[in-house]
Design a protein around this motif. Structure first.
Motif, PDB file in Angstrom:
ATOM      1  N   PHE A   6       0.848  -1.181   0.000  1.00  0.00           N
ATOM      2  CA  PHE A   6       0.000   0.000   0.000  1.00  0.00           C
ATOM      3  C   PHE A   6       0.888   1.236   0.000  1.00  0.00           C
ATOM      4  O   PHE A   6       1.892   1.290   0.689  1.00  0.00           O
ATOM      5  N   GLY A  10      -1.933   5.904   1.082  1.00  0.00           N
ATOM      6  CA  GLY A  10      -3.066   5.032   1.335  1.00  0.00           C
ATOM      7  C   GLY A  10      -3.003   4.332   2.670  1.00  0.00           C
ATOM      8  O   GLY A  10      -4.018   4.011   3.245  1.00  0.00           O
ATOM      9  N   ARG A 120      -8.912  -2.842   5.387  1.00  0.00           N
ATOM     10  CA  ARG A 120      -8.430  -1.499   5.706  1.00  0.00           C
ATOM     11  C   ARG A 120      -9.651  -0.616   5.838  1.00  0.00           C
ATOM     12  O   ARG A 120     -10.538  -0.641   4.981  1.00  0.00           O
ATOM     13  N   ALA A 122     -11.204   3.339   6.578  1.00  0.00           N
ATOM     14  CA  ALA A 122     -11.029   4.792   6.667  1.00  0.00           C
ATOM     15  C   ALA A 122     -12.171   5.270   7.549  1.00  0.00           C
ATOM     16  O   ALA A 122     -13.333   5.212   7.145  1.00  0.00           O
ATOM     17  N   THR A 127     -12.450   0.202   3.112  1.00  0.00           N
ATOM     18  CA  THR A 127     -11.978   0.609   1.789  1.00  0.00           C
ATOM     19  C   THR A 127     -11.411  -0.574   1.012  1.00  0.00           C
ATOM     20  O   THR A 127     -11.660  -0.686  -0.173  1.00  0.00           O
ATOM     21  N   ASP A 128     -10.642  -1.427   1.640  1.00  0.00           N
ATOM     22  CA  ASP A 128     -10.019  -2.555   0.959  1.00  0.00           C
ATOM     23  C   ASP A 128     -10.247  -3.826   1.760  1.00  0.00           C
ATOM     24  O   ASP A 128     -10.366  -3.792   2.989  1.00  0.00           O
ATOM     25  N   THR A 169     -10.173  -0.272  -3.227  1.00  0.00           N
ATOM     26  CA  THR A 169     -10.902   0.938  -3.538  1.00  0.00           C
ATOM     27  C   THR A 169      -9.930   2.022  -3.961  1.00  0.00           C
ATOM     28  O   THR A 169      -8.913   2.225  -3.285  1.00  0.00           O
ATOM     29  N   GLN A 171      -7.977   5.357  -4.166  1.00  0.00           N
ATOM     30  CA  GLN A 171      -7.740   6.378  -3.150  1.00  0.00           C
ATOM     31  C   GLN A 171      -8.237   7.726  -3.667  1.00  0.00           C
ATOM     32  O   GLN A 171      -8.124   8.019  -4.851  1.00  0.00           O
ATOM     33  N   GLN A 172      -8.767   8.539  -2.780  1.00  0.00           N
ATOM     34  CA  GLN A 172      -9.232   9.867  -3.155  1.00  0.00           C
ATOM     35  C   GLN A 172      -8.034  10.746  -3.458  1.00  0.00           C
ATOM     36  O   GLN A 172      -7.108  10.843  -2.657  1.00  0.00           O
ATOM     37  N   SER A 173      -8.049  11.385  -4.598  1.00  0.00           N
ATOM     38  CA  SER A 173      -6.950  12.256  -5.018  1.00  0.00           C
ATOM     39  C   SER A 173      -7.075  13.599  -4.319  1.00  0.00           C
ATOM     40  O   SER A 173      -8.171  14.121  -4.134  1.00  0.00           O
TER      41      SER A 173
END
Length: 182
Positions: A6, A10, A120, A122, A127-128, A169, A171-173
């Motif tokens: 990861f 992340g 994982r 958030a 998310t994963d 998933t 990752q949000q940029s």
């Protein structure tokens, strides 16, 4: 075997302070062997160590002369053993389940074996998710290594046996994307 690394954005390291926290354990029964430096907790085991939480049916704990702690947590009945740890400086957790969980404070690793799964989070949102037969999470290197298990060459092998499964998933940029061309 598959190796999943990861990115630093992340996944940050788990709580560093956890290594120096005392291990607090509750169970129905305790057997301690001072000569072998082994404590065995049985029945409804709950272990906390800083942000780490582990739950299962039986926990064997050893401590070496350098105060490193090693634990083997076993499932209880039809419930898998459980592990959860807060991620450093993030609002999130790594958690997982397996029939057996090996905790090693010296190597800073958690290994989940047989019917293993790591998630994982958030905040409280997953998310994963990664599943396999044997999952090693190395907190120091931020690497998750997953082995699907025994492989068969038989024609009638059960679908999915010996396979790793992952749901990752995006990752949000934090950067703004360039405008689209008309």
């Amino acid at each position: 075997a598959a190796v999943m690394c990861f990115s630093a954005a992340g996944l940050a390291h788990a709580e560093r302070a956890d290594r120096t926290k005392p291990m607090n354990i509750e169970s129905d029964l305790l057997t301690h062997d001072d000569k072998q430096k082994l404590s065995v907790f049985t029945g409804n085991v709950v272990m906390t160590k800083g942000s780490i939480v582990m739950r299962g049916g039986k926990l064997e704990v050893r401590q070496d002369d350098a105060s490193n702690q090693f634990g083997v947590l076993y499932a209880s009945g039809n419930k898998r053993a459980f592990f959860r740890q807060k991620r450093e400086a993030l609002d999130g957790y790594m958690e997982g389940e397996g029939q057996t969980i090996y905790y090693d404070s010296k190597a800073d690793t958690v290994r989940l074996v047989k019917n293993a799964e790591v998630r994982r989070l958030a905040g409280t949102r997953q998310t994963d998710e990664i599943t396999g037969n044997d999952i090693l999470y190395n907190n120091a290197t931020e690497v998750v290594t997953v082995d699907g298990g025994v492989r068969s060459t038989a024609v009638n092998d059960v679908a999915g046996k010996g396979r790793v499964r992952a749901v990752l998933t995006p990752q949000q940029s934090t950067t703004v994307p360039p405008p689209a061309n008309p």
